[in-house]
Design an enzyme around this catalytic site. Structure first.
Site, PDB file in Angstrom:
ATOM      1  N   CYS A  24     -16.681  -9.044   9.859  1.00 24.17           N
ATOM      2  CA  CYS A  24     -15.515  -8.297   9.390  1.00 24.17           C
ATOM      3  C   CYS A  24     -15.799  -7.598   8.062  1.00 24.17           C
ATOM      4  O   CYS A  24     -15.477  -6.424   7.871  1.00 24.17           O
ATOM      5  CB  CYS A  24     -14.322  -9.232   9.210  1.00 24.17           C
ATOM      6  SG  CYS A  24     -13.821 -10.125  10.677  1.00 24.17           S
TER       7      CYS A  24
ATOM      8  N   CYS B 294     -15.108 -14.073   7.556  1.00 20.40           N
ATOM      9  CA  CYS B 294     -15.832 -13.482   8.699  1.00 20.40           C
ATOM     10  C   CYS B 294     -16.852 -12.462   8.195  1.00 20.40           C
ATOM     11  O   CYS B 294     -16.480 -11.394   7.706  1.00 20.40           O
ATOM     12  CB  CYS B 294     -14.828 -12.845   9.649  1.00 20.40           C
ATOM     13  SG  CYS B 294     -15.556 -11.845  10.941  1.00 20.40           S
TER      14      CYS B 294
END
Length: 193
Positions: free
Chosen positions: A117, A114
């Site tokens: 993230c 991600c």
């Protein structure tokens, strides 16, 4: 000249050079309060580009006695490395610490694939430096058993949760601009601290 900084954002004032033929602006945006030679003097306002030669960019001229205001960020916090939770036992230990110390903990639920993230993690470590009593953890959902992910009730990533007294209290889902997510995390911590 005194500066008060309630947040990492600071206003810096710089003395304007003397300019005999320049007219002062009709109104200043603010004044500087506090001690020193700049106290009580108005701040000048500028708009447009560089103000260099060639007539490009607009600049409001200032007269003697004016100050030029510049905004910049003054970051006083030092990043704190977040601890990894990689098992149910470590999650239970973190929640037990929260109960024993009556302090909230922040858990960043993330994944290594991600991009958002990965982008938010160092920013959360910076925020961890602003709140020394709060512990910050991260969980890579691909490296832990699914029982850990289910315990956090995670459906989207990144999800930043605040747990207090061993219970979930609030969360921010970080799908929007990073600075907005960080502001929401700060507000969440201050509300539940």
């Amino acid at each position: 000249m005194a500066l008060i900084a309630p947040s990492p954002r600071v206003l810096r004032a710089r003395e304007a050079p003397a300019a005999g033929a320049l007219q002062p602006p009709a109104a200043a945006c603010s004044t500087i309060a506090g001690g020193g030679g700049a106290a009580g003097r108005p701040l000048g306002m500028w708009s447009g580009g560089g103000g260099g030669g060639g007539g490009k960019g607009r600049r409001r001229e200032r007269g003697d006695g004016m100050l030029r205001a510049e905004a910049y960020f003054w970051d006083v916090s030092k990043p704190v490395e977040m601890e990894e939770i990689d098992s149910m036992e470590k999650l239970d230990d973190a929640l037990r610490w929260s109960v024993e110390n009556k302090q909230p903990i922040i858990i960043d639920w993330m994944a290594s694939w991600c991009r958002k993230c990965i982008y938010l993690k160092p920013r959360l470590e910076k925020i961890a430096g602003e709140f020394p009593g709060v512990r910050f953890y991260f969980v890579d959902v691909n490296k832990v058993p699914q029982t850990v992910v289910k315990r956090g009730n995670i459906t989207k990533m990144p999800t930043i949760q605040l747990w207090k007294d061993g219970e979930w209290a609030a969360e921010v889902i970080g799908g929007h601009k990073a600075w907005l997510v960080m502001d929401e995390v700060r507000e969440m911590i201050q509300k539940h601290k």
